[in-house]
Motif scaffolding. Structure first.
Motif, mmCIF file in Angstrom:
data_model
loop_
_atom_site.group_PDB
_atom_site.id
_atom_site.type_symbol
_atom_site.label_atom_id
_atom_site.label_comp_id
_atom_site.label_asym_id
_atom_site.label_seq_id
_atom_site.Cartn_x
_atom_site.Cartn_y
_atom_site.Cartn_z
ATOM 1 N N PRO A 98 0.813 -1.216 0.000
ATOM 2 C CA PRO A 98 0.000 0.000 0.000
ATOM 3 C C PRO A 98 0.849 1.269 0.000
ATOM 4 O O PRO A 98 0.515 2.251 -0.647
ATOM 5 N N THR A 99 1.976 1.228 0.729
ATOM 6 C CA THR A 99 2.978 2.283 0.674
ATOM 7 C C THR A 99 4.297 1.629 0.286
ATOM 8 O O THR A 99 4.929 0.955 1.109
ATOM 9 N N PRO A 100 4.725 1.751 -0.976
ATOM 10 C CA PRO A 100 5.954 1.075 -1.435
ATOM 11 C C PRO A 100 7.171 1.466 -0.604
ATOM 12 O O PRO A 100 7.242 2.578 -0.057
ATOM 13 N N ILE A 101 8.097 0.519 -0.491
ATOM 14 C CA ILE A 101 9.324 0.745 0.269
ATOM 15 C C ILE A 101 10.526 0.392 -0.607
ATOM 16 O O ILE A 101 10.367 -0.099 -1.720
ATOM 17 N N ALA A 102 11.713 0.644 -0.088
ATOM 18 C CA ALA A 102 12.929 0.398 -0.854
ATOM 19 C C ALA A 102 13.154 -1.095 -1.078
ATOM 20 O O ALA A 102 12.826 -1.922 -0.216
ATOM 21 N N ALA A 103 13.714 -1.431 -2.230
ATOM 22 C CA ALA A 103 14.117 -2.815 -2.478
ATOM 23 C C ALA A 103 15.175 -3.196 -1.445
ATOM 24 O O ALA A 103 16.055 -2.413 -1.117
ATOM 25 N N GLY A 104 15.082 -4.387 -0.898
ATOM 26 C CA GLY A 104 16.051 -4.828 0.103
ATOM 27 C C GLY A 104 15.685 -4.452 1.519
ATOM 28 O O GLY A 104 16.413 -4.791 2.460
ATOM 29 N N ALA A 105 14.548 -3.786 1.695
ATOM 30 C CA ALA A 105 14.164 -3.333 3.041
ATOM 31 C C ALA A 105 13.830 -4.486 3.976
ATOM 32 O O ALA A 105 13.827 -4.315 5.201
ATOM 33 N N TRP A 106 13.557 -5.661 3.405
ATOM 34 C CA TRP A 106 13.161 -6.809 4.234
ATOM 35 C C TRP A 106 14.341 -7.698 4.635
ATOM 36 O O TRP A 106 14.139 -8.698 5.333
#
Length: 416
Positions: free
Chosen positions: A398-406
């Motif tokens: 719903p609110t995109p985050i940076a790649a690799g944030a997980w």
């Protein structure tokens, strides 16, 4: 590892009362001191779309519903067809030393399902299935028709249904093991797997629940009313909190423009080595991408009897992440711990000790590694593909985050 253990290969997308019923039957089978293990899809599911909620949340739901240990069925296996999905899940369960494999099915007839698994390994079935596929029959329908035509007996009306087909794939994968696990099947209760509308107030299909979430996601009051009673109370609260905090639901819609552009600019030859793109599908996708004005029109034009929605989504996902058939045939190198109880932690610790002793005794490499954080996973092809998939999935939040944030996520460890 003297306690009994049983594993289920699952998606829980999302977890509902039917899943809780299945976990309860598994608990009864292994006893209070046994270990109920979930091999659960990660961020993508067999439909080729992101799971509606984060795997760590779905794993925590599984623990709340009675599981002891939830481990990831990683990408690309989690987003693949029944054969590869089942083989990877069975491989992980077996490598973990699990005693038995449990799955839900519409028929709950283990003898019949086992016989059908044997038939699918015969030349008659293989040849008939291939012939139907060449005629343009979709792979799922071709599989069902080939099974009915080569069984040599009259099959029950409606057999095989969706979970029956997956059960046959589990049984085939288990038969191929050097030391097959025991197998149990539990009859599915409530609405059918593919029911898009909720009929049973307490045992809906996950498909119907996702449809409700999509229709009412902007109105949490309406959504609360619609979903209440369809899942255990604690699980319902966890899901609603995730929705209210803006972390769910997760849909694959943001990926469609990217898929459209990728095939619009590509050529069939670029995608020849990608999984799920055989049978002229790569050329079909490139042609329709060029003649469609919007991504919605693109997907609509691509849909045929031969190429189902799930097949199309998987093909598009594998094309942009570079997944090949060879990738799917390789067994998983590692799995990630998502959630556990104290009993689950004890089971995992005992297994790791046993694996270490075995490796020291015969000098062999471990068949499987369990990591507690994605960042700790071994550098290998599987990790590279998982990072590709995660980078896509972060765009679907719903609110995109940076790649690799997980990469630094940690498992949920229950206090009991």
């Amino acid at each position: 590892m003297s306690a009994r253990s049983s594993a289920v290969i699952c998606e829980f997308n999302p977890l509902h009362n039917g899943h809780a019923y299945l976990l309860g039957r598994m608990r009864n089978a292994v006893g209070p001191d046994g270990c109920v293990v979930c091999i659960m899809s990660g961020r993508f599911v067999q439909r080729g779309t992101p799971a509606v909620a984060d795997p760590y949340l779905r794993a925590r739901m599984a623990v709340e519903a009675g599981a002891d240990l939830a481990l990831e069925l990683p990408f690309p296996y989690c987003a693949s067809s029944a054969e590869h999905f089942a083989r990877a899940g069975v491989y992980i369960a077996s490598a973990l030393g699990v005693d038995s494999l449990t799955f839900g099915s519409e028929s709950a007839d283990l003898h019949l399902l086992s016989r059908m698994a044997e038939i699918t390994e015969t030349p008659d079935f293989t040849n008939r299935y291939a012939a139907l596929c060449r005629e343009g029959v979709g792979t799922t329908l071709a599989y069902t028709r080939a099974l009915q035509e080569t069984a040599g007996v009259t099959l029950p009306e409606g057999f095989p249904n969706s979970n029956d087909l997956l059960g046959i794939a589990y049984l085939r994968a288990n038969r191929a093991l050097s030391a097959p696990m025991d197998v149990q099947t539990v009859q599915r209760v409530g609405d059918g797997y593919r029911d898009t509308v909720q009929h049973d107030a307490h045992y809906p299909s996950a498909t119907a629940l996702r449809n409700l979430m999509e229709v009412a996601e902007s109105d949490t009051i309406a959504l609360t009313s619609l979903l209440d009673g369809t899942m255990p109370p604690k699980i319902f609260d966890l899901l609603m909190r995730e929705i209210e905090d803006g972390r769910a639901p997760i849909w694959g819609t943001p990926l469609l423009p990217f898929y459209h552009a990728r095939f619009r600019l590509g050529s069939p030859a670029e995608f020849e080595g990608c999984a799920e793109l055989s049978g002229g599908l790569s050329g079909h996708l490139c042609r329709e991408a060029r003649r469609s004005a919007t991504c919605e029109e693109f997907f609509s034009l691509c849909r045929t009897k031969q190429f189902t929605d799930a097949r199309l989504r998987r093909a598009m996902l594998f094309a942009v992440t570079g997944v090949t058939e060879a990738d799917l045939r390789e067994p998983p190198r590692y799995t990630t711990l998502l959630a556990a109880t104290k009993a689950g932690c004890a089971y995992l610790k005992a297994w790791q000790k046993q694996e270490k002793e075995r490796a020291e005794a015969d000098g062999s490499a471990p068949a499987l590694t369990v990591v507690t954080k994605p960042a700790d996973s071994p550098v290998c092809r599987q990790r590279a593909l998982c990072e590709q998939a995660d980078a896509l999935c972060t765009l679907c939040l719903p609110t995109p985050i940076a790649a690799g944030a997980w990469m630094q996520r940690s498992p949920h460890i229950a206090e009991w």
